[in-house]
Design an enzyme around this catalytic site. Structure first.
Site, short mmCIF file in Angstrom:
data_model
loop_
_atom_site.label_atom_id
_atom_site.label_comp_id
_atom_site.label_asym_id
_atom_site.label_seq_id
_atom_site.Cartn_x
_atom_site.Cartn_y
_atom_site.Cartn_z
N LYS A 1 0.84 -1.21 0.00
CA LYS A 1 0.00 0.00 0.00
C LYS A 1 0.87 1.25 0.00
O LYS A 1 0.64 2.20 -0.76
CB LYS A 1 -0.93 -0.01 1.22
CG LYS A 1 -2.11 -0.95 1.07
CD LYS A 1 -2.86 -1.19 2.37
CE LYS A 1 -3.92 -2.28 2.17
NZ LYS A 1 -4.58 -2.70 3.40
N GLN B 1 -4.87 -1.30 9.48
CA GLN B 1 -4.81 -2.65 8.91
C GLN B 1 -5.45 -3.66 9.88
O GLN B 1 -5.15 -3.65 11.07
CB GLN B 1 -3.35 -3.03 8.61
CG GLN B 1 -3.16 -4.35 7.91
CD GLN B 1 -3.68 -4.37 6.47
OE1 GLN B 1 -3.79 -3.33 5.82
NE2 GLN B 1 -4.01 -5.54 5.99
N ASP C 1 -11.27 2.99 3.89
CA ASP C 1 -11.69 1.59 3.85
C ASP C 1 -13.21 1.48 3.73
O ASP C 1 -13.72 0.41 3.36
CB ASP C 1 -11.28 0.89 5.16
CG ASP C 1 -10.05 0.01 5.00
OD1 ASP C 1 -9.82 -0.50 3.89
OD2 ASP C 1 -9.34 -0.17 6.01
#
Ligand code: GUN
Length: 297
Positions: free
Chosen positions: A54, A98, A121
């Site tokens: 990422k 995460q 997200d």
């Protein structure tokens, strides 16, 4: 019939190019560089690989990447304090924590502490609610990537029968909401569903996100259907080697489907590309600038 192979890797490369162009325009025209903060708690090897990827791709498209790597025993309060700081930081347009988080940390509490406008997200309850009620939301990256590929391969999705296999908050539920928004007739099935093969045989679109290797059989697929396989499962081949497979029996399904995503190289590469797209979208919204076309749902 042999299916068209939906090349997610190529698709993601095109999307990243588009993101990079928009980033360049934001810099040149407005002096703004979108920034993405990624927070990793602990040392889960798979998470470390994702986070590295990422960060690398964020920099490649010209954005600022801020990485926070915290030890596994970080107290929940410390993580919440970091999120508060990132929420207030104007150079950070997107925040990603995460998952999974260590056991002692309440995942829902942490996700819902992120400013919904920076929740790239799309996991915050506000974004889930906005999506479910047809309002502007940050949309979870994997379903967003699936939708982009479906639009490309099916064109207008109106009236198509779509079956989503799996009911997770990350993929199944938001995917169903997105397909409803496209005026599909949506059925959500899961591991406890009765007559699953019969339901699938009526599907023009199948999105498999059940997390079971090779679960969907070839003869469950309607001729010409578009099959999107979100699953990534590593299986033992019995000879000491392993291989990655999806939730769909690809070799059988590709003989029946009209189009199908491979594993690897299908949905996977689209997820990070959509994260970058969401960061640009969040940045434009934060600065009340027009949203670039083709990056959001
Ligand atoms: N862990 C595995 N996939 C994801 C994802 O898409 N977002 C976050 N935050 N964690 C993950």
């Amino acid at each position: 019939m042999t299916a068209r192979i939906i090349d997610g890797k190529a698709f993601a490369a095109i999307l990243r190019e588009s993101v990079a162009e928009h980033v360049s325009q934001l810099k040149q025209t407005h002096g703004i560089t979108p920034g993405l903060a990624v927070v990793l708690v602990g040392d889960d090897p798979a998470s470390q690989v994702y986070v590295r990827s990422k960060g690398k791709q964020t920099i490649e498209v010209g954005m600022n990447s801020y990485e926070y790597k915290l030890p596994a025993d970080t107290p929940e309060s410390e993580l919440l304090a970091l999120i508060k700081q990132l929420n207030l930081d104007p150079s950070v347009h997107g925040i990603l924590v995460q998952l999974p988080l260590p056991q002692h940390i309440d995942e829902a509490l942490v996700i819902n502490a992120i400013d919904p406008a920076k929740d790239v997200d799309g996991f915050h309850i506000s974004n889930a609610g906005l999506l479910a009620t047809g309002q502007q939301a940050m949309v979870p990256c994997t379903p967003l990537g699936c939708l982009m590929m479906l639009r490309e391969y099916c064109g207008n999705l109106t009236g198509l029968n779509a079956v989503v296999i799996g009911r997770s908050n990350i993929v199944g539920k938001p995917m169903a909401q997105l397909l409803l928004r496209e005026s599909c007739t949506v059925t959500v099935v899961h591991s406890r569903t009765r007559n699953l093969p019969d339901i699938l045989r009526g599907a023009d679109i199948v999105v498999a996100a059940v997390g079971r290797p090779l679960f969907v059989q070839g003869d469950w697929i309607k001729t010409g259907a578009t099959v999107i396989d979100v699953g990534i499962n590593r299986i033992d081949q019995g000879d000491g080697t392993t291989r990655l497979v999806g939730d769909v029996d690809y070799d059988a399904a590709k003989e029946v489907a009209g189009a199908i995503t491979p594993v690897p190289g299908g949905v996977g590469p689209m997820t990070i590309a959509c994260l970058l797209a969401n960061t640009v979208t969040a940045c434009c919204r934060a600065h009340s600038l027009p949203e670039p076309k083709g990056l959001a749902a």
